[in-house]
Design an enzyme around this catalytic site. Structure first.
Site, short mmCIF file in Angstrom:
data_model
loop_
_atom_site.label_atom_id
_atom_site.label_comp_id
_atom_site.label_asym_id
_atom_site.label_seq_id
_atom_site.Cartn_x
_atom_site.Cartn_y
_atom_site.Cartn_z
N ARG A 157 0.91 -1.24 -0.04
CA ARG A 157 -0.03 -0.05 0.13
C ARG A 157 1.03 1.31 0.02
O ARG A 157 1.98 1.36 0.69
CB ARG A 157 -0.87 0.07 1.23
CG ARG A 157 -1.70 -1.05 1.51
CD ARG A 157 -2.21 -1.34 2.89
NE ARG A 157 -1.05 -1.36 3.74
CZ ARG A 157 -0.84 -1.38 5.00
NH1 ARG A 157 -2.21 -1.02 5.83
NH2 ARG A 157 0.24 -1.78 5.88
N CYS A 264 -4.42 1.83 -8.31
CA CYS A 264 -4.66 0.71 -8.16
C CYS A 264 -6.05 0.13 -8.36
O CYS A 264 -6.57 -0.35 -9.53
CB CYS A 264 -4.07 0.00 -7.17
SG CYS A 264 -2.20 -0.18 -7.42
C1 UDX Z 1 -4.16 -0.77 -2.77
C2 UDX Z 1 -4.05 -2.17 -1.93
O1 UDX Z 1 -4.48 -1.89 -0.61
C3 UDX Z 1 -2.62 -2.65 -2.09
O2 UDX Z 1 -2.61 -4.01 -1.44
C4 UDX Z 1 -2.49 -3.04 -3.52
O3 UDX Z 1 -1.33 -3.61 -3.63
C5 UDX Z 1 -2.53 -1.63 -4.33
O4 UDX Z 1 -3.75 -1.13 -4.09
P1 UDX Z 1 -3.34 1.57 -2.31
O5 UDX Z 1 -3.76 1.93 -3.63
O6 UDX Z 1 -1.94 2.13 -1.83
O7 UDX Z 1 -3.27 0.10 -2.25
O8 UDX Z 1 -4.32 2.24 -1.28
P2 UDX Z 1 -5.41 1.75 -0.26
O9 UDX Z 1 -4.92 2.10 1.06
O10 UDX Z 1 -5.78 0.47 -0.52
O11 UDX Z 1 -6.69 2.74 -0.61
C6 UDX Z 1 -7.58 2.64 -1.80
C7 UDX Z 1 -8.53 3.59 -1.74
O12 UDX Z 1 -9.56 3.35 -0.94
C8 UDX Z 1 -8.30 4.94 -1.20
O13 UDX Z 1 -8.60 5.91 -1.95
C9 UDX Z 1 -8.92 5.05 0.20
O14 UDX Z 1 -9.18 6.27 0.58
C10 UDX Z 1 -10.16 4.17 -0.26
N1 UDX Z 1 -10.70 3.69 1.28
C11 UDX Z 1 -9.88 2.72 1.91
C12 UDX Z 1 -11.83 3.90 1.56
O15 UDX Z 1 -12.67 4.74 0.84
N2 UDX Z 1 -12.25 3.11 2.59
C13 UDX Z 1 -11.69 2.36 3.33
O16 UDX Z 1 -12.39 1.70 4.25
C14 UDX Z 1 -10.26 2.18 3.16
#
Ligand code: UDX
Length: 437
Positions: A157, A264
């Site tokens: 992440r 992602c």
């Molecule tokens: C993600 C995956 O978690 C990771 O395992 C993969 O390798 C790449 O994609 P990342 O893109 O860094 O990682 O972000 P992540 O922390 O997963 O958050 C993704 C999105 O979801 C963000 O926009 C975040 O704000 C949103 N989110 C996350 C929510 O809206 N609600 C939540 O409860 C969690």
């Protein structure tokens, strides 16, 4: 002798992998075709914001175990194991992933591979890519069967990249031989006792897409509940809290708000649907279309709420936007829900000023049409409506009294359910949030 490693492609994944492997004691050569990036990396300058990564990069460079190059010839001569970490973005105007960087990395490296080595794909790719690349490698590498491919998806992440690389919750490898498995086990042995799943190419590719599809679905599930809560005058934050005590459900990725963005989740679920269609399994993933739609509807709902607070129209209205990054602790604005909302409001006639602690530079480059402030206070000065769109800790800790003194009207929409409702309401703010009464 421990293996010598190369890391091809120096984005969030590649820089982190190269730096962390050097930290574990390997000699590592990073490669990128961007000469300026290579120069910056060699001087210890991080081209991205990633907490905790810069000291690891510098330690690697200082120890002499890590350096960067633009030469495939040099990389081929150096490495026993080549990790390919290039980007696989969404194709323009299509759902499918663009794997051309992957192909060109293999096409550039393979003709120089004249001795035994392992090429390891780490990027997120449509299932079936590894098999195709293995054929390509076999055709192009002078060392023939001495050169093998393996697949080893990465789950890091942004914002926690170093921790996720050094303490992964699992390692997944797709291999076709015991030799490849043995080599990867040796590479990851310094990480200690991490659960390892050894499988075939296709399954290893699918693990990554399935994981991201699951996470996206979980977020869209709670955001769908938020829509129902809005209609039923219920509170999605309390609903989510109550669900989280069930350990079959769990509380992580159950925060309702503006939804997911980034480099992602959005593009991975779309590429997954496109690939399933090619395989004749599109029905299996039609639900992801809904997951995507729910996610995009949250952005539209945010704009509607802001317009409602603005009195029905954005014309003549000043909007202060807190947050541009797709999530806190990142400077990444790829498919950022926050910026998307800011741009839409700007296009609908609002005078928008954005502030973000780290992502301001990237936002400015991508959207010069918006206004930018150098602090939260500056962004909301004179605002008729304030929007909290990325839950940076410094926004969560804002003092509603102090902010109230500079705005034109005390109206705020909390797009991440991150603020304390009572504190803001008792400071005289008209407080609204997604999925709450
Ligand atoms: C993600 C995956 O978690 C990771 O395992 C993969 O390798 C790449 O994609 P990342 O893109 O860094 O990682 O972000 P992540 O922390 O997963 O958050 C993704 C999105 O979801 C963000 O926009 C975040 O704000 C949103 N989110 C996350 C929510 O809206 N609600 C939540 O409860 C969690």
């Amino acid at each position: 002798m421990p293996y010598r490693l190369t890391v091809i492609g120096t984005g969030y994944l590649g820089i982190t992998h190269a730096s962390c492997m050097a930290d574990l004691g390997f000699d590592v050569l990073g490669l990128d075709i961007d000469a300026d990036k290579v120069r910056r990396l060699n001087s210890g300058e991080l081209p991205i914001h990633e907490p905790g990564l810069e000291p690891v990069l510098r330690r690697g460079l200082d120890s002499g175990r890590l350096r960067f190059t633009t030469s495939y010839e040099e990389a081929a001569a150096f490495g026993d194991v080549h990790f390919v970490c290039v980007g696989t973005p969404q194709k323009r105007g299509e759902y499918a992933a663009d794997v051309s960087y992957m192909d060109s990395a293999i096409e550039s490296l393979a003709p120089h591979l004249d001795r035994e080595c392992l090429v390891v794909g780490k990027s997120t790719v449509p299932v079936g890519t590894a098999e195709r690349l293995a054929d390509l490698l076999a055709r192009l590498a002078p060392a023939g069967v001495e050169v093998e491919l393996a697949w080893n998806p990465e789950f890091l992440r942004e914002g926690y990249a170093v921790e996720d690389t050094l303490k992964p919750d699992r390692i997944v490898i797709g291999v076709r031989s015991e030799r490849a498995e043995k080599m990867l086990r040796e590479v990851y042995q310094p990480l200690g006792d991490i659960p390892m799943v050894v499988t075939d190419f296709a399954t290893s590719e699918l693990v990554k897409t399935a994981a991201n599809a699951f996470l996206a679905t979980k977020i869209s599930f709670i955001n769908a509940m938020a829509e129902v809560c809005e209609a039923a005058h219920a509170d999605v934050t309390q609903l989510s809290k109550a669900l989280s005590y069930d350990d079959r459900i769990g509380g992580r990725f159950l925060n309702a708000g503006l939804g997911f963005g980034g480099g992602c989740l959005p593009k991975d679920i779309r590429a997954f649907m496109a690939r399933a269609g090619e395989l004749g399994a599109d029905q299996a993933l039609t639900f992801l279309r809904e997951v995507d739609a729910i996610n995009m509807r949250r952005r539209a709902r945010m704009v509607d709420l802001a317009r409602e607070l603005a009195g029905g129209s954005f014309h003549g209205c000043t909007v202060g936007v807190l947050g541009a990054a797709f999530k806190p602790n990142s400077d990444d604005i790829r498919d950022s829900p926050a910026l998307d909302v800011a741009v839409t409001i700007g296009a609908q006639g609002g005078q928008v000023t954005v502030y973000d602690p780290i992502a301001l530079g990237n936002a400015r480059k991508a959207h010069p049409e918006l206004h930018y402030g150098e602090s939260a206070l500056e962004a909301v000065r004179g605002a008729h409506v304030v929007l909290l769109l990325t839950e940076w800790p410094e926004f969560v800790d804002l003092d509603p009294e102090e902010l109230g003194k500079v705005v034109a009207a005390r109206r705020i929409v909390d797009g991440r359910n991150a603020l304390n409702t009572e504190t803001w309401r008792s400071a005289g703010w008209h407080y609204r949030a997604l999925g709450r009464p």
